[in-house]
Scaffold this active site. Sequence first.
Site, short mmCIF file in Angstrom:
data_model
loop_
_atom_site.label_atom_id
_atom_site.label_comp_id
_atom_site.label_asym_id
_atom_site.label_seq_id
_atom_site.Cartn_x
_atom_site.Cartn_y
_atom_site.Cartn_z
N SER A 86 4.88 6.83 2.27
CA SER A 86 5.48 5.53 2.58
C SER A 86 4.81 4.45 1.76
O SER A 86 3.60 4.49 1.52
CB SER A 86 5.28 5.18 4.06
N HIS B 80 0.89 5.15 1.33
CA HIS B 80 0.19 5.98 2.31
C HIS B 80 0.87 7.35 2.37
O HIS B 80 2.10 7.43 2.43
CB HIS B 80 0.24 5.31 3.68
N ASP C 140 -2.47 0.49 7.96
CA ASP C 140 -1.25 1.24 7.67
C ASP C 140 -0.10 0.81 8.58
O ASP C 140 0.78 1.62 8.90
CB ASP C 140 -1.51 2.75 7.78
N ASN D 120 0.85 -1.18 0.00
CA ASN D 120 0.00 0.00 0.00
C ASN D 120 0.89 1.23 0.00
O ASN D 120 1.99 1.21 0.53
CB ASN D 120 -0.88 0.01 1.26
C1 GAR Z 1 -2.67 9.17 -2.88
O1 GAR Z 1 -2.15 10.36 -2.35
C2 GAR Z 1 -2.51 8.02 -1.90
O2 GAR Z 1 -1.30 8.08 -1.18
C3 GAR Z 1 -3.69 8.25 -1.01
O3 GAR Z 1 -4.74 8.62 -1.87
C4 GAR Z 1 -4.19 9.26 -3.03
C5 GAR Z 1 -4.70 8.53 -4.26
O4 GAR Z 1 -4.37 9.22 -5.43
N1 GAR Z 1 -3.99 7.06 -0.28
C6 GAR Z 1 -4.57 7.05 0.92
O5 GAR Z 1 -4.90 8.07 1.50
C7 GAR Z 1 -4.79 5.67 1.51
N2 GAR Z 1 -5.40 5.77 2.79
P1 GAR Z 1 -4.40 8.46 -6.85
O6 GAR Z 1 -5.78 7.82 -6.99
O7 GAR Z 1 -4.22 9.58 -7.84
O8 GAR Z 1 -3.29 7.47 -6.87
#
Ligand code: GAR
Length: 198
Positions: A136, A109, A145, A107
């Site tokens: 991360s 995060h 997480d 994942n």
């Molecule tokens: C990213 O910033 C990712 O790190 C975050 O959501 C966004 C997705 O963007 N993830 C989380 O918050 C997980 N809890 P994307 O759809 O453009 O990849």
Amino acid sequence: TKRVAILISGGGSNMVALARAMTDDYPARPCLVLSNRPDAGGLDTARDMGIATAVVDHRNFKNDRHGFELEVQKALEAAKPDIICLAGFMRILTPEFTAGWAGKMLNIHPSLLPKYKGLHTHARALEAGDAQHGCSVHEVTGELDGGRVLGQARVPVLAGDTPDDLAARVLPFEHQLYPAVLKRFASGDATPVMLGGG
Ligand code: GAR
């Protein structure tokens, strides 16, 4: 060459970064992009890139997390992934589900774990007055997480930053970090990837 399923909920920019990296001598290829939202922008992008897609709409499984996860499991088993990458996948998976993919699920995060597990990570880093923030990539376990960190990228927090400013500074590093970590992981190398100076 490892087969990789990517789970998304939204725009899928991390999915695109992963899929773009998976060419030539990269040790993995995408086999499926699965979304829990039928309107996720990343689905169209994945189709345009020639990647198989699937949707398991969580709204069809109200109060039935097990039913939702069974459908996800079915779609994954059909695609036969060696590795699963959560990339902006905004559903919490149960420990029962993640246990079945132990050591095979990653994942990304948007915080420097173990700081700020869960949501609103950019706002929380600002509230805490942190001088550095980042993202991360970690192994997924039953703890939200919480699995072993396989890579991090650091950015500075600047005076006057808003949560959106921070998110925009971190996101391009996510796009560098995730493909770099997956490359090592797919090759059986768990040495952490460290990017950025903050
Ligand atoms: C990213 O910033 C990712 O790190 C975050 O959501 C966004 C997705 O963007 N993830 C989380 O918050 C997980 N809890 P994307 O759809 O453009 O990849």
